[in-house]
Design a protein around this motif. Sequence first.
Motif, PDB file in Angstrom:
ATOM      1  N   LEU A  25      38.176  33.645  27.609  1.00 51.79           N
ATOM      2  CA  LEU A  25      38.525  32.799  28.751  1.00 51.79           C
ATOM      3  C   LEU A  25      37.855  31.425  28.717  1.00 51.79           C
ATOM      4  CD1 LEU A  25      38.408  35.468  31.582  1.00 51.79           C
ATOM      5  CD2 LEU A  25      40.438  34.466  30.515  1.00 51.79           C
ATOM      6  N   GLY A  26      36.876  31.260  27.828  1.00 51.31           N
ATOM      7  CA  GLY A  26      36.185  29.977  27.738  1.00 51.31           C
ATOM      8  C   GLY A  26      35.247  29.719  28.901  1.00 51.31           C
ATOM      9  N   VAL A  27      34.629  30.789  29.392  1.00 58.91           N
ATOM     10  CA  VAL A  27      33.662  30.654  30.488  1.00 58.91           C
ATOM     11  C   VAL A  27      32.331  31.248  30.043  1.00 58.91           C
ATOM     12  CG1 VAL A  27      35.438  30.744  32.286  1.00 58.91           C
ATOM     13  CG2 VAL A  27      34.311  32.852  31.572  1.00 58.91           C
ATOM     14  N   ASN A  38      31.106  40.986  42.044  1.00 63.45           N
ATOM     15  CA  ASN A  38      31.763  40.589  43.283  1.00 63.45           C
ATOM     16  C   ASN A  38      33.283  40.569  43.091  1.00 63.45           C
ATOM     17  OD1 ASN A  38      31.917  39.762  45.920  1.00 63.45           O
ATOM     18  ND2 ASN A  38      31.461  37.620  45.492  1.00 63.45           N
ATOM     19  N   ALA A  39      33.812  41.634  42.516  1.00 64.59           N
ATOM     20  CA  ALA A  39      35.224  41.682  42.133  1.00 64.59           C
ATOM     21  C   ALA A  39      36.186  41.568  43.315  1.00 64.59           C
ATOM     22  CB  ALA A  39      35.511  42.950  41.358  1.00 64.59           C
ATOM     23  N   GLU A  40      35.768  42.002  44.477  1.00 62.90           N
ATOM     24  CA  GLU A  40      36.682  41.952  45.624  1.00 62.90           C
ATOM     25  C   GLU A  40      36.889  40.532  46.152  1.00 62.90           C
ATOM     26  OE1 GLU A  40      32.555  42.725  46.804  1.00 62.90           O
ATOM     27  OE2 GLU A  40      33.910  43.931  45.630  1.00 62.90           O
ATOM     28  N   ASN A  41      36.057  39.589  45.700  1.00 61.94           N
ATOM     29  CA  ASN A  41      36.185  38.203  46.157  1.00 61.94           C
ATOM     30  C   ASN A  41      36.484  37.234  45.019  1.00 61.94           C
ATOM     31  OD1 ASN A  41      35.629  38.716  48.918  1.00 61.94           O
ATOM     32  ND2 ASN A  41      33.470  38.946  48.416  1.00 61.94           N
ATOM     33  N   LEU A  42      37.215  37.711  44.018  1.00 58.23           N
ATOM     34  CA  LEU A  42      37.567  36.837  42.900  1.00 58.23           C
ATOM     35  C   LEU A  42      38.534  35.748  43.352  1.00 58.23           C
ATOM     36  CD1 LEU A  42      38.233  39.224  39.890  1.00 58.23           C
ATOM     37  CD2 LEU A  42      36.288  37.732  40.247  1.00 58.23           C
ATOM     38  N   PRO A  43      38.325  34.531  42.880  1.00 59.05           N
ATOM     39  CA  PRO A  43      39.299  33.477  43.176  1.00 59.05           C
ATOM     40  C   PRO A  43      40.676  33.867  42.625  1.00 59.05           C
ATOM     41  CG  PRO A  43      37.296  32.542  42.233  1.00 59.05           C
ATOM     42  CD  PRO A  43      37.188  34.033  42.111  1.00 59.05           C
ATOM     43  N   LEU A  44      41.708  33.430  43.281  1.00 58.36           N
ATOM     44  CA  LEU A  44      43.072  33.761  42.871  1.00 58.36           C
ATOM     45  C   LEU A  44      43.337  33.326  41.430  1.00 58.36           C
ATOM     46  CD1 LEU A  44      45.808  34.926  43.594  1.00 58.36           C
ATOM     47  CD2 LEU A  44      46.448  32.698  44.528  1.00 58.36           C
ATOM     48  N   GLN A  45      42.849  32.154  41.043  1.00 58.86           N
ATOM     49  CA  GLN A  45      43.054  31.673  39.674  1.00 58.86           C
ATOM     50  C   GLN A  45      42.428  32.627  38.657  1.00 58.86           C
ATOM     51  OE1 GLN A  45      41.499  27.779  38.897  1.00 58.86           O
ATOM     52  NE2 GLN A  45      42.268  27.736  36.811  1.00 58.86           N
ATOM     53  N   THR A  46      41.259  33.147  38.967  1.00 63.13           N
ATOM     54  CA  THR A  46      40.593  34.099  38.078  1.00 63.13           C
ATOM     55  C   THR A  46      41.383  35.390  37.989  1.00 63.13           C
ATOM     56  OG1 THR A  46      38.437  33.148  38.614  1.00 63.13           O
ATOM     57  CG2 THR A  46      38.439  35.346  37.663  1.00 63.13           C
ATOM     58  N   GLN A  47      41.856  35.886  39.127  1.00 66.54           N
ATOM     59  CA  GLN A  47      42.669  37.101  39.141  1.00 66.54           C
ATOM     60  C   GLN A  47      43.913  36.924  38.276  1.00 66.54           C
ATOM     61  OE1 GLN A  47      43.539  38.600  43.089  1.00 66.54           O
ATOM     62  NE2 GLN A  47      41.590  37.828  43.857  1.00 66.54           N
ATOM     63  N   LYS A  48      44.566  35.780  38.430  1.00 67.35           N
ATOM     64  CA  LYS A  48      45.779  35.515  37.656  1.00 67.35           C
ATOM     65  C   LYS A  48      45.471  35.382  36.170  1.00 67.35           C
ATOM     66  CE  LYS A  48      48.544  33.521  41.326  1.00 67.35           C
ATOM     67  NZ  LYS A  48      49.875  34.103  41.221  1.00 67.35           N
TER      68      LYS A  48
END
Length: 79
Positions: A25-27, A38-48
């Motif tokens: 992912l380059g992170v 903190n998987a339940e609060n992942l940003p939408l971009q990260t989820q996608k």
Amino acid sequence: MSDENIVKKVCSELGITQKELSEILGVHITAVQKWVANAENLPLQTQKSLGLVLENYRLKSKAEKIDKILTLIDELKKG
């Protein structure tokens, strides 16, 4: 997404470590570690992004199977 931790699911299905996922992912690895914690609060971009990594892996796997089938069919035609 679902109750399942998407980061762990991606790593498990691809058979990779969190470090390897961070490289894909380059992170930085700490970003991936935070996502796990903190998987339940992942940003939408990260989820996608994680969803696309899974989809890409699944499609590549299917394409490889199709290639094997086509190779087998060609071998059977020859003889």
